[in-house]
Design a protein around this motif. Structure first.
Motif, short mmCIF file in Angstrom:
data_model
loop_
_atom_site.label_atom_id
_atom_site.label_comp_id
_atom_site.label_asym_id
_atom_site.label_seq_id
_atom_site.Cartn_x
_atom_site.Cartn_y
_atom_site.Cartn_z
N VAL A 116 22.04 -35.27 -8.83
CA VAL A 116 22.84 -34.21 -8.20
C VAL A 116 22.88 -34.43 -6.70
CG1 VAL A 116 22.92 -31.74 -7.68
CG2 VAL A 116 22.48 -32.51 -10.02
N CYS A 117 21.74 -34.74 -6.11
CA CYS A 117 21.71 -35.00 -4.66
C CYS A 117 22.65 -36.14 -4.28
CB CYS A 117 20.28 -35.32 -4.22
SG CYS A 117 19.16 -33.90 -4.22
N ASN A 118 22.64 -37.19 -5.07
CA ASN A 118 23.51 -38.34 -4.78
C ASN A 118 24.98 -37.97 -4.90
OD1 ASN A 118 21.60 -40.35 -4.11
ND2 ASN A 118 21.13 -40.68 -6.28
N ARG A 119 25.31 -37.07 -5.83
CA ARG A 119 26.70 -36.62 -5.96
C ARG A 119 27.14 -35.80 -4.75
NH1 ARG A 119 29.24 -35.83 -10.94
NH2 ARG A 119 30.86 -34.86 -9.66
N LEU A 120 26.22 -35.02 -4.21
CA LEU A 120 26.56 -34.14 -3.09
C LEU A 120 26.68 -34.92 -1.79
CD1 LEU A 120 24.20 -31.14 -3.95
CD2 LEU A 120 26.67 -31.27 -4.32
N HIS A 121 25.64 -35.67 -1.44
CA HIS A 121 25.64 -36.49 -0.21
C HIS A 121 24.37 -37.33 -0.22
CE1 HIS A 121 25.84 -37.71 3.99
NE2 HIS A 121 27.09 -37.23 4.03
N ARG A 122 24.48 -38.57 0.20
CA ARG A 122 23.34 -39.48 0.14
C ARG A 122 22.17 -39.01 0.99
NH1 ARG A 122 26.14 -44.55 3.38
NH2 ARG A 122 26.46 -43.50 5.37
N GLU A 123 22.45 -38.21 2.04
CA GLU A 123 21.37 -37.73 2.89
C GLU A 123 20.50 -36.69 2.19
OE1 GLU A 123 22.73 -36.35 6.63
OE2 GLU A 123 23.28 -38.35 7.37
N PHE A 124 21.01 -36.09 1.11
CA PHE A 124 20.23 -35.08 0.40
C PHE A 124 18.95 -35.69 -0.19
CE2 PHE A 124 23.79 -32.35 0.91
CZ PHE A 124 23.36 -31.06 0.69
N VAL A 125 19.01 -36.93 -0.62
CA VAL A 125 17.82 -37.59 -1.16
C VAL A 125 16.85 -37.92 -0.02
CG1 VAL A 125 16.94 -39.63 -2.36
CG2 VAL A 125 19.03 -38.52 -3.16
N GLU A 126 17.37 -38.43 1.07
CA GLU A 126 16.52 -38.82 2.19
C GLU A 126 15.80 -37.62 2.81
OE1 GLU A 126 19.17 -40.72 4.88
OE2 GLU A 126 19.75 -42.31 3.45
N LYS A 127 16.46 -36.46 2.85
CA LYS A 127 15.88 -35.28 3.49
C LYS A 127 15.35 -34.26 2.48
CE LYS A 127 18.92 -35.63 7.54
NZ LYS A 127 19.91 -34.94 8.39
N PHE A 128 15.28 -34.66 1.21
CA PHE A 128 14.89 -33.73 0.14
C PHE A 128 13.48 -33.20 0.33
CE2 PHE A 128 12.99 -32.83 -4.02
CZ PHE A 128 13.93 -31.97 -4.56
N LYS A 129 13.33 -31.88 0.16
CA LYS A 129 12.02 -31.24 0.21
C LYS A 129 11.62 -30.75 -1.18
CE LYS A 129 9.44 -27.86 2.99
NZ LYS A 129 9.56 -26.81 4.05
N TYR A 130 12.45 -29.91 -1.78
CA TYR A 130 12.24 -29.47 -3.16
C TYR A 130 13.55 -28.82 -3.64
CZ TYR A 130 11.46 -24.81 -1.12
OH TYR A 130 11.59 -23.64 -0.44
N ALA A 131 13.59 -28.52 -4.93
CA ALA A 131 14.74 -27.79 -5.49
C ALA A 131 14.23 -26.58 -6.26
CB ALA A 131 15.56 -28.70 -6.41
N LYS A 132 15.06 -25.55 -6.31
CA LYS A 132 14.76 -24.38 -7.13
C LYS A 132 15.75 -24.34 -8.30
CE LYS A 132 12.68 -21.09 -3.88
NZ LYS A 132 12.81 -19.73 -3.30
#
Length: 370
Positions: A323-339
């Motif tokens: 899902v992060c990769n679909r949204l924007h590649r930076e979401f994986v690099e800056k990922f903290k957690y998901a709810k």
């Protein structure tokens, strides 16, 4: 029939005449590998003689691509129009479609690209009837819809053979086979799980590819055909299902006869439809969606309400990372957690990491480091 096709038929006839057992398995394996190599070489020659193997230029779009495969005049253009509203030329004669006509089916929040391609004919895998261009498009599909009609149920068999000869394997997982050529040491065969093939069979098959030294690792139960596909190396594995068109033109007895015929040959129930009248089209749309393996994920911004109007369409088994990769590649690099709120967690608002597997209709909030 060409000289090459005659040779292939002779070998296939010999395979049919030979009973498979431990004593003959090596011989049969070598014959099958020989036929596979001959077909592959013939297909490559056909592509080169037709000016290359690129096929029609079709840019993939949307959440997935389904290709309508059928003989000329089975109603592919009419079905495209019914599914998508695209104004594809329709005529009561063969080869109305002379190029690839794309349309978009919007269903359950998904935008699905539907491609109407020129009709396949016998020999398409060898380049006949624009076969080279058509097969190239089919090989790029996420799903194949095999379309027949009530007057020609047996055509499904021909279509299946053409797809198989073109290296397209439908409704079949890719075998887990690794073949690494070596400089010496002969053929070394290792298994994880059941030992389905004998070392002599493997040696015989690889010999047709002029491979005498290799490390082979097989996971799971595989057949000779699976191993030959792994040796050739360019097979495409695609889901597919069958629909039978023009059912409004015949009585119930003929419908049932064609349906049973397709079940016997294909193994699954076909969708009985009428592209002209719209009969069973909604069920067909559901089948396309389900066979593409889609599920819906609703995004919820931190501190805000979830967007329940426009879901993010992902494939079944997708993770938070997908899902992060679909949204924007930076979401994986800056990922903290998901709810997560939904079926994939034990309680609402549960915190999860990148490798968490989602379920259909989950609500997701991605929290990143600023």
């Amino acid at each position: 029939m060409s000289g090459l096709e005659d040779q292939i038929k002779e070998i296939e006839d010999e395979i049919q005449r030979t009973s498979y057992n431990k004593a003959t398995s090596k011989h049969i394996g070598r014959l099958k590998a020989k036929v596979a190599k001959m077909r592959e070489e013939a297909v490559q020659r056909a592509m080169k003689s037709a000016g290359g193997g690129e096929g029609y230029s079709v840019k993939k779009s949307g959440d997935g691509t389904v290709v309508l495969v059928g003989f000329p005049s089975v109603g592919k253009s009419t079905l495209l129009n019914r599914l998508t509203g695209k104004d594809s030329e329709v005529g009561a004669y063969a080869f109305t479609t002379l190029t690839v006509v794309p349309g978009v089916l919007e269903h359950k929040g998904a935008k699905i690209q539907v491609l109407d391609i020129p009709g396949l004919i016998a020999g398409a895998a060898m380049g006949k009837g624009r076969g080279k261009e058509v097969i190239a498009v089919v090989r790029s599909a996420d799903l194949i819809l095999i379309l027949g009609d009530v007057y020609n149920g047996r055509h499904v068999d021909v279509l299946m053979k053409e797809l198989y000869d073109a290296g397209i394997r439908i409704n079949k997982p890719k075998p887990d086979i690794t073949i690494k050529k070596a400089a010496n040491g002969g053929i070394r065969l290792n298994y994880v799980g059941e030992e389905a093939l004998e070392i002599d069979e493997v040696r015989s098959i690889l010999a047709e590819n002029k491979t005498t030294n290799a490390d082979v690792l097989v996971r799971g139960n595989v057949s000779q055909d699976d191993f030959i596909d792994a040796m050739i190396g360019n097979r495409i594995y695609v889901p597919a299902f069958v629909a039978i068109n023009k059912v409004d033109l015949v009585d119930e007895a003929m419908r049932n006869e064609v349906r049973e015929e397709v079940v016997e040959r294909f193994g699954d129930e076909p969708y009985m439809i009428s592209a002209h009248s719209g009969y069973n089209i909604e069920a067909l749309k559901d089948a396309i969606y389900e066979n593409l393996g889609f599920m819906r994920v609703y995004m919820k911004p931190l501190g805000g309400p979830a967007d329940l109007e426009e879901p993010l369409i992902v494939r079944s088994g997708s993770t938070i990372e997908d899902v992060c990769n679909r949204l924007h590649r930076e979401f994986v690099e800056k990922f903290k957690y998901a709810k997560i709120w939904g079926k994939s967690v034990k309680h609402d608002a549960q915190r999860v990491g990148l490798q968490h597997t989602l379920a259909d209709e989950d609500i997701v909030t991605i929290v990143t480091r600023f």
